[in-house]
Structures are given as C-alpha cells and as structure tokens.
Design a protein around this motif. Structure first.
Motif, PDB file in Angstrom:
ATOM      1  N   LEU A   1       0.828  -1.207   0.000  1.00 35.28           N
ATOM      2  CA  LEU A   1       0.000   0.000   0.000  1.00 35.28           C
ATOM      3  C   LEU A   1       0.864   1.259   0.000  1.00 35.28           C
ATOM      4  N   MET A   2       1.912   1.259   0.809  1.00 27.17           N
ATOM      5  CA  MET A   2       2.790   2.430   0.844  1.00 27.17           C
ATOM      6  C   MET A   2       3.533   2.567  -0.476  1.00 27.17           C
ATOM      7  N   HIS A   3       3.926   1.454  -1.059  1.00 24.38           N
ATOM      8  CA  HIS A   3       4.571   1.457  -2.371  1.00 24.38           C
ATOM      9  C   HIS A   3       3.674   2.141  -3.398  1.00 24.38           C
ATOM     10  N   LEU A   4       2.404   1.771  -3.416  1.00 26.35           N
ATOM     11  CA  LEU A   4       1.461   2.390  -4.349  1.00 26.35           C
ATOM     12  C   LEU A   4       1.335   3.884  -4.092  1.00 26.35           C
ATOM     13  N   ALA A   5       1.275   4.254  -2.819  1.00 27.94           N
ATOM     14  CA  ALA A   5       1.137   5.667  -2.471  1.00 27.94           C
ATOM     15  C   ALA A   5       2.367   6.467  -2.915  1.00 27.94           C
ATOM     16  N   VAL A   6       3.543   5.929  -2.689  1.00 29.67           N
ATOM     17  CA  VAL A   6       4.769   6.647  -3.065  1.00 29.67           C
ATOM     18  C   VAL A   6       4.845   6.825  -4.578  1.00 29.67           C
ATOM     19  N   TRP A   7       4.507   5.797  -5.336  1.00 26.30           N
ATOM     20  CA  TRP A   7       4.533   5.933  -6.795  1.00 26.30           C
ATOM     21  C   TRP A   7       3.438   6.895  -7.266  1.00 26.30           C
ATOM     22  N   GLU A   8       2.293   6.876  -6.607  1.00 21.28           N
ATOM     23  CA  GLU A   8       1.230   7.821  -6.939  1.00 21.28           C
ATOM     24  C   GLU A   8       1.713   9.244  -6.659  1.00 21.28           C
ATOM     25  N   ASP A   9       2.436   9.426  -5.571  1.00 20.69           N
ATOM     26  CA  ASP A   9       2.985  10.734  -5.244  1.00 20.69           C
ATOM     27  C   ASP A   9       4.030  11.150  -6.278  1.00 20.69           C
ATOM     28  N   GLY A  10       4.755  10.178  -6.802  1.00 21.16           N
ATOM     29  CA  GLY A  10       5.706  10.467  -7.871  1.00 21.16           C
ATOM     30  C   GLY A  10       5.011  10.990  -9.120  1.00 21.16           C
ATOM     31  N   VAL A  11       3.836  10.469  -9.422  1.00 21.00           N
ATOM     32  CA  VAL A  11       3.058  10.958 -10.567  1.00 21.00           C
ATOM     33  C   VAL A  11       2.617  12.394 -10.304  1.00 21.00           C
ATOM     34  N   GLN A  12       2.180  12.662  -9.084  1.00 22.09           N
ATOM     35  CA  GLN A  12       1.764  14.020  -8.730  1.00 22.09           C
ATOM     36  C   GLN A  12       2.940  14.976  -8.876  1.00 22.09           C
ATOM     37  N   ALA A  13       4.127  14.576  -8.457  1.00 26.69           N
ATOM     38  CA  ALA A  13       5.322  15.418  -8.617  1.00 26.69           C
ATOM     39  C   ALA A  13       5.608  15.663 -10.093  1.00 26.69           C
ATOM     40  N   LEU A  14       5.503  14.621 -10.891  1.00 26.36           N
ATOM     41  CA  LEU A  14       5.718  14.744 -12.328  1.00 26.36           C
ATOM     42  C   LEU A  14       4.772  15.772 -12.932  1.00 26.36           C
ATOM     43  N   LEU A  15       3.501  15.660 -12.599  1.00 21.93           N
ATOM     44  CA  LEU A  15       2.495  16.575 -13.145  1.00 21.93           C
ATOM     45  C   LEU A  15       2.685  18.007 -12.656  1.00 21.93           C
ATOM     46  N   SER A  16       3.363  18.165 -11.551  1.00 19.12           N
ATOM     47  CA  SER A  16       3.590  19.494 -10.982  1.00 19.12           C
ATOM     48  C   SER A  16       4.976  20.036 -11.316  1.00 19.12           C
ATOM     49  N   GLY A  17       5.716  19.329 -12.155  1.00 16.71           N
ATOM     50  CA  GLY A  17       7.043  19.781 -12.556  1.00 16.71           C
ATOM     51  C   GLY A  17       8.066  19.696 -11.436  1.00 16.71           C
ATOM     52  N   GLN A  18       7.840  18.810 -10.478  1.00 18.68           N
ATOM     53  CA  GLN A  18       8.754  18.647  -9.357  1.00 18.68           C
ATOM     54  C   GLN A  18       9.616  17.408  -9.552  1.00 18.68           C
ATOM     55  N   ASP A  19      10.658  17.295  -8.777  1.00 16.18           N
ATOM     56  CA  ASP A  19      11.597  16.183  -8.853  1.00 16.18           C
ATOM     57  C   ASP A  19      10.934  14.913  -8.302  1.00 16.18           C
ATOM     58  N   ARG A  20      10.644  13.979  -9.188  1.00 16.98           N
ATOM     59  CA  ARG A  20       9.966  12.741  -8.774  1.00 16.98           C
ATOM     60  C   ARG A  20      10.808  11.953  -7.788  1.00 16.98           C
ATOM     61  N   ALA A  21      12.091  11.806  -8.097  1.00 15.24           N
ATOM     62  CA  ALA A  21      12.961  11.009  -7.225  1.00 15.24           C
ATOM     63  C   ALA A  21      12.966  11.573  -5.817  1.00 15.24           C
ATOM     64  N   ALA A  22      13.146  12.880  -5.712  1.00 18.75           N
ATOM     65  CA  ALA A  22      13.180  13.513  -4.390  1.00 18.75           C
ATOM     66  C   ALA A  22      11.854  13.310  -3.668  1.00 18.75           C
ATOM     67  N   ARG A  23      10.744  13.493  -4.363  1.00 17.60           N
ATOM     68  CA  ARG A  23       9.424  13.325  -3.754  1.00 17.60           C
ATOM     69  C   ARG A  23       9.247  11.902  -3.253  1.00 17.60           C
TER      70      ARG A  23
END
Length: 171
Positions: free
Chosen positions: A96-118
């Motif tokens: 579940l946390m894995h899914l959340a972290v990758w979902e947060d990575g998508v949100q960072a991508l869409l917001s022009g933020q550093d996915r890896a850092a997020r």
C-alpha cells in the motif's frame, strides 16, 4: 549462434513434423523484416482511431480502482495487512505504501517537481532505472511505519493527486 549452414538447413530440420523444404533463413526473413510492412497500415489505423482519453475518464478510472482497492482492504484483518505475505517479505501495508509513493511520484511529475526527491530516492537509485532497487528503498523507508500512518499518508497522497488532475484541462 547459428552458422550459415544452420540458416540454410530446411525448415523441417527445426520442425520435424513439417514437410517444408525451404531454408529456415527464408522463414526468418518472411516472419520478421519482410513482414513488418504488412502491419504498418493496421498499426496506423489503430493509432488514428484511438480516442484521446479525457480528464473525466482518467478520474473515473482512478476512482474505480481506488474504491475497488479500498473495498478489498476493508475485508482484511490488521494481521493480514501487517504480516509478511510474499516471497520478498513484503506485507500488504508495504504494498500500500509502495502504491502511495509511486502515486505521489506521478503528482510530482504533473507538478514539474523532482519525482525522485518526492519519492525519497537518491539520484543514483533513480537513474539506475532498476525498479526492484527503487522499490526496495521505498519498502525499507516505510517498513516500520505504523499501519494507521500508512493509511493516512496514502489517503493524503491520493487526494493530492486527484486534486492535481482535476486542476488540469483535457488538453
């Protein structure tokens, strides 16, 4: 690893039940680069007929998947959520946390933020493109996180992604 002699052996040499005498190299050519052109028109037609996906459709699919996952999660006990259940020792909570972290990575991508850092990944791990390595880092970061905290973070991350998508246009 085939020699020239191997390539010119009859098809039936490799497929004994066949009566085909043509050299196997003819079949290799016909089933690869000579055959590609036959499919280009079909591929182009499929691409041309594909409809762009709308924001509403994306949101509906996300909601359906989210609700389905949550409905299933409601059927599990705390022990089922937190006890190791797969060969790698991951718990349902880890997944579940894995899914959340990758979902947060998508949100960072869409917001022009550093996915890896997020996602809490260092540049070397991110740039390795080794998803097993990335996932191991994520799992280790949150392994001791209490279930209630994982559930809360998952909810906040999901809502943030949905809001980000809602703020976008179909274009």
């Amino acid at each position: 690893s085939l020699t020239d002699d191997d390539l010119y052996k009859p098809y039936r040499h490799y497929q004994p039940a066949s009566d085909r005498e043509a050299p196997v190299i003819d079949w290799i050519k016909a089933d690869t680069y000579e055959h590609y052109a036959d499919h280009k028109l079909w591929i182009a037609a499929i691409v041309a007929a594909a409809k762009p996906i709308s924001k509403a459709d994306i949101l509906a699919r996300i909601e359906k998947g989210w609700n389905g996952l949550n409905d299933y999660m409601q059927t599990l006990t705390e022990t089922q959520l937190t006890a190791p259940t797969d060969a790698a020792g991951w718990t349902v909570k880890d997944h579940l946390m894995h899914l959340a972290v990758w979902e947060d990575g998508v949100q960072a991508l869409l917001s022009g933020q550093d996915r890896a850092a997020r996602m809490g990944l260092d540049a070397d791990t991110w740039n390795s493109h080794d998803y097993d390595r990335m996932n191991a880092v994520i799992q280790q970061q949150y392994q001791t996180e209490p279930l209630a905290s994982v559930q809360q973070k998952r909810q906040v991350i999901h809502e943030r992604l949905v809001k980000r998508i809602e703020s976008m246009s179909d274009a």
